[in-house]
Design a protein around this motif. Structure first.
Motif, mmCIF file in Angstrom:
data_model
loop_
_atom_site.group_PDB
_atom_site.id
_atom_site.type_symbol
_atom_site.label_atom_id
_atom_site.label_comp_id
_atom_site.label_asym_id
_atom_site.label_seq_id
_atom_site.Cartn_x
_atom_site.Cartn_y
_atom_site.Cartn_z
ATOM 1 N N GLY A 133 0.721 -1.173 0.051
ATOM 2 C CA GLY A 133 -0.050 -0.117 0.089
ATOM 3 C C GLY A 133 0.816 1.235 0.110
ATOM 4 O O GLY A 133 0.514 2.238 -0.557
ATOM 5 N N GLY A 134 1.923 1.184 1.054
ATOM 6 C CA GLY A 134 2.608 2.375 1.016
ATOM 7 C C GLY A 134 3.606 2.566 -0.441
ATOM 8 O O GLY A 134 3.584 3.891 -0.801
ATOM 9 N N GLY A 135 3.947 1.342 -0.765
ATOM 10 C CA GLY A 135 4.797 1.320 -2.198
ATOM 11 C C GLY A 135 3.798 2.080 -3.300
ATOM 12 O O GLY A 135 4.467 2.903 -4.087
ATOM 13 N N GLU A 136 2.837 1.771 -3.319
ATOM 14 C CA GLU A 136 1.763 2.168 -4.449
ATOM 15 C C GLU A 136 1.508 3.438 -4.259
ATOM 16 O O GLU A 136 1.561 4.119 -5.294
ATOM 17 N N CYS A 137 1.454 4.365 -3.166
ATOM 18 C CA CYS A 137 1.336 5.442 -2.744
ATOM 19 C C CYS A 137 2.340 6.203 -3.481
ATOM 20 O O CYS A 137 2.226 7.220 -4.307
ATOM 21 N N PHE A 138 3.724 6.087 -3.421
ATOM 22 C CA PHE A 138 4.911 6.567 -3.887
ATOM 23 C C PHE A 138 5.113 6.268 -5.381
ATOM 24 O O PHE A 138 5.362 7.216 -6.278
ATOM 25 N N LEU A 139 4.424 4.859 -5.817
ATOM 26 C CA LEU A 139 4.592 4.748 -7.286
ATOM 27 C C LEU A 139 3.568 5.619 -7.914
ATOM 28 O O LEU A 139 4.103 5.947 -9.179
ATOM 29 N N LEU A 140 2.244 5.804 -7.589
ATOM 30 C CA LEU A 140 1.416 6.533 -8.226
ATOM 31 C C LEU A 140 1.730 8.001 -8.523
ATOM 32 O O LEU A 140 1.614 8.713 -9.116
ATOM 33 N N ALA A 141 2.464 8.431 -7.270
ATOM 34 C CA ALA A 141 3.275 9.902 -7.265
ATOM 35 C C ALA A 141 4.341 9.909 -8.439
ATOM 36 O O ALA A 141 4.255 10.850 -9.307
ATOM 37 N N ALA A 142 4.936 8.868 -8.645
ATOM 38 C CA ALA A 142 6.002 8.792 -9.592
ATOM 39 C C ALA A 142 5.421 8.967 -11.057
ATOM 40 O O ALA A 142 5.829 9.465 -12.047
ATOM 41 N N MET A 143 4.229 8.113 -11.254
ATOM 42 C CA MET A 143 3.593 8.021 -12.415
ATOM 43 C C MET A 143 2.930 9.437 -12.721
ATOM 44 O O MET A 143 2.897 9.682 -13.838
ATOM 45 N N ALA A 144 2.292 10.191 -11.676
ATOM 46 C CA ALA A 144 1.788 11.464 -11.905
ATOM 47 C C ALA A 144 2.884 12.231 -12.545
ATOM 48 O O ALA A 144 2.782 13.124 -13.414
ATOM 49 N N TYR A 145 4.083 12.222 -11.906
ATOM 50 C CA TYR A 145 5.324 13.030 -12.489
ATOM 51 C C TYR A 145 5.733 12.782 -13.998
ATOM 52 O O TYR A 145 5.905 13.462 -14.708
ATOM 53 N N ASP A 146 5.675 11.342 -14.156
ATOM 54 C CA ASP A 146 5.975 11.090 -15.479
ATOM 55 C C ASP A 146 4.966 11.577 -16.596
ATOM 56 O O ASP A 146 5.258 12.190 -17.514
ATOM 57 N N ARG A 147 3.826 11.796 -16.312
ATOM 58 C CA ARG A 147 2.689 12.110 -17.113
ATOM 59 C C ARG A 147 2.741 13.981 -17.089
ATOM 60 O O ARG A 147 2.520 14.225 -18.179
ATOM 61 N N TYR A 148 3.216 14.339 -15.872
ATOM 62 C CA TYR A 148 3.402 16.058 -16.092
ATOM 63 C C TYR A 148 4.419 16.032 -16.946
ATOM 64 O O TYR A 148 4.468 17.144 -17.860
ATOM 65 N N VAL A 149 5.758 15.330 -16.916
ATOM 66 C CA VAL A 149 6.941 15.779 -17.831
ATOM 67 C C VAL A 149 6.495 15.379 -19.365
ATOM 68 O O VAL A 149 6.654 16.022 -20.285
ATOM 69 N N ALA A 150 5.650 14.315 -19.588
ATOM 70 C CA ALA A 150 5.349 13.839 -21.043
ATOM 71 C C ALA A 150 4.326 15.055 -21.450
ATOM 72 O O ALA A 150 4.656 15.320 -22.711
ATOM 73 N N ILE A 151 3.684 15.420 -20.854
ATOM 74 C CA ILE A 151 2.511 16.416 -21.311
ATOM 75 C C ILE A 151 3.200 17.859 -21.491
ATOM 76 O O ILE A 151 3.052 18.808 -22.175
ATOM 77 N N CYS A 152 3.717 18.439 -20.132
ATOM 78 C CA CYS A 152 4.212 19.746 -19.999
ATOM 79 C C CYS A 152 5.750 19.901 -20.656
ATOM 80 O O CYS A 152 6.058 21.067 -20.884
ATOM 81 N N TRP A 210 9.409 0.966 -3.214
ATOM 82 C CA TRP A 210 9.375 -0.562 -2.743
ATOM 83 C C TRP A 210 10.062 -0.152 -1.229
ATOM 84 O O TRP A 210 9.579 -0.819 -0.337
ATOM 85 N N LEU A 211 11.112 0.459 -1.226
ATOM 86 C CA LEU A 211 11.945 0.536 -0.082
ATOM 87 C C LEU A 211 11.140 1.263 1.186
ATOM 88 O O LEU A 211 10.888 0.873 2.320
ATOM 89 N N LEU A 212 10.543 2.529 0.689
ATOM 90 C CA LEU A 212 10.049 3.112 1.512
ATOM 91 C C LEU A 212 8.579 2.513 2.188
ATOM 92 O O LEU A 212 8.358 2.409 3.395
ATOM 93 N N GLY A 213 7.931 1.639 1.231
ATOM 94 C CA GLY A 213 6.733 0.855 1.681
ATOM 95 C C GLY A 213 7.151 -0.343 2.800
ATOM 96 O O GLY A 213 6.521 -0.585 3.664
ATOM 97 N N GLY A 214 8.363 -0.821 2.161
ATOM 98 C CA GLY A 214 9.228 -1.837 3.132
ATOM 99 C C GLY A 214 9.466 -1.439 4.645
ATOM 100 O O GLY A 214 9.124 -2.153 5.713
ATOM 101 N N VAL A 215 9.873 -0.213 4.751
ATOM 102 C CA VAL A 215 10.257 0.303 6.038
ATOM 103 C C VAL A 215 9.034 0.508 6.870
ATOM 104 O O VAL A 215 8.988 0.204 8.095
ATOM 105 N N ASP A 216 8.342 1.082 6.407
ATOM 106 C CA ASP A 216 6.868 1.571 6.936
ATOM 107 C C ASP A 216 6.158 0.040 7.372
ATOM 108 O O ASP A 216 5.454 0.107 8.540
ATOM 109 N N GLY A 217 6.082 -0.828 6.530
ATOM 110 C CA GLY A 217 5.567 -2.036 6.863
ATOM 111 C C GLY A 217 6.205 -2.875 7.828
ATOM 112 O O GLY A 217 5.476 -3.110 8.988
#
Length: 308
Positions: free
Chosen positions: A103-122, A144-151
């Protein structure tokens, strides 16, 4: 804590006709989610045209989603079908660890994906520099690491408490807030610690996602082409829908004050982010995507032509 004594999961369903139907629906959603995400992961790995940062991040999201539903649903289904409710302390701790890691890893991964879309469009001309493979790999490993540490921290602390009274967990899987309710010790400090973790693991990535999509929408509004604007709006709204459902459910579970918690509500909301959201991701991120549909077409053609 006496490790010989198991916890009792009260579950999500009873054995009425209605609940049997709902259980069947959950199993269908689980199988669809596993097959959809596994297919998406395989397509991205096998097709050289999909070896790009955006698709690499998407493959990691699919992997996390397969692991997330597999952490929860098989145990829940086995308990329901065999009419048993027990789970060992080790099994309970493992569920909490994996759930928070993914769950924690997915939170940060979704942020990375949003940044990727921002760069691609803007900043499309600078995309290869601003979103290179090295940065993409670092963001993925970091998620993965941040999620693992939190878990590890939350699962370790939760399982270290003494549970001297009821061991009945009114849930369909081991989730830290549900388990902490049963602890004999004073859990005030740990609950404060959970809030701090939630701020770091939820609100920071969510802020980055909202900032990225705000800049994307501002760029979209300045587009001259109506068709391009409609396409970008449709993509952004569907992505934000998944983000809203996932983040909203987790914030509802982990960041509400103790006095506002309802067991019935917690179970339903937990089902959203552990069972329903993973099946939406491959649909939302791939149905409108020409490259992924093209890769699937090539795979099917190769498979059928190879058997003719």
């Amino acid at each position: 804590m006496d490790n010989e004594i198991n916890f009792i999961l009260l579950g999500l369903f009873n054995h009425t006709q209605t609940h049997l139907f709902l259980f069947s629906m959950v199993l269908m959603i689980f199988l669809t989610s596993v097959m959809g995400n596994a297919l998406l992961f395989m397509l991205i790995c096998k097709d050289p045209q999909l070896h790009m940062p955006m698709y690499f991040l998407l493959s990691q999201l699919s992997l996390m989603d397969v692991m997330l539903v597999s952490t929860i649903v098989p145990k829940m289904a086995a308990n329901y079908l065999m009419d048993t409710r027990s789970i060992s302390p080790a099994g309970c701790g493992t569920q909490i660890f994996l759930l928070l890691t993914l769950g924690g890893g997915e939170c940060f991964l979704l942020a990375a994906m949003a940044y990727d879309r921002y760069v691609a469009i803007c900043h499309p001309l600078h995309y290869p520099i601003l979103m290179n493979q090295k940065l993409c790999l670092h963001m993925t490993i970091g998620s993965w690491l941040l999620g693992g540490v939190d878990g590890l921290m939350q699962a370790g602390t939760t399982m270290s408490f003494s549970y001297c009274h009821s061991r009945e967990i009114n849930h369909f899987f081991c989730e830290a807030p549900s388990l902490v309710r049963l602890a004999c010790a004073d859990t005030t400090f740990f609950e404060l610690f959970m809030y701090v973790c939630c701020i770091l693991m939820l609100l920071i990535p969510l802020s980055l996602i909202l900032a990225s999509y705000s800049l994307i929408l501002a760029a979209v509004l300045n587009m001259r082409s109506t068709a391009a604007r409609k396409k970008a709006f449709a993509t952004c709204s569907s992505h934000l829908g998944v983000v809203g459902l996932f983040y909203g459910a987790i914030i509802f579970i982990y960041m509400r004050p103790k006095s506002y918690r309802s067991v019935a509500h917690d179970k339903v909301v937990s089902a959203f982010y552990t069972i329903f959201t993973p099946v939406l991701n491959p649909l939302i991120y791939s149905v409108r995507n020409k490259e992924i549909k093209g890769a699937l077409r090539k795979l099917l053609e190769k498979h059928f032509l190879g058997h003719q």
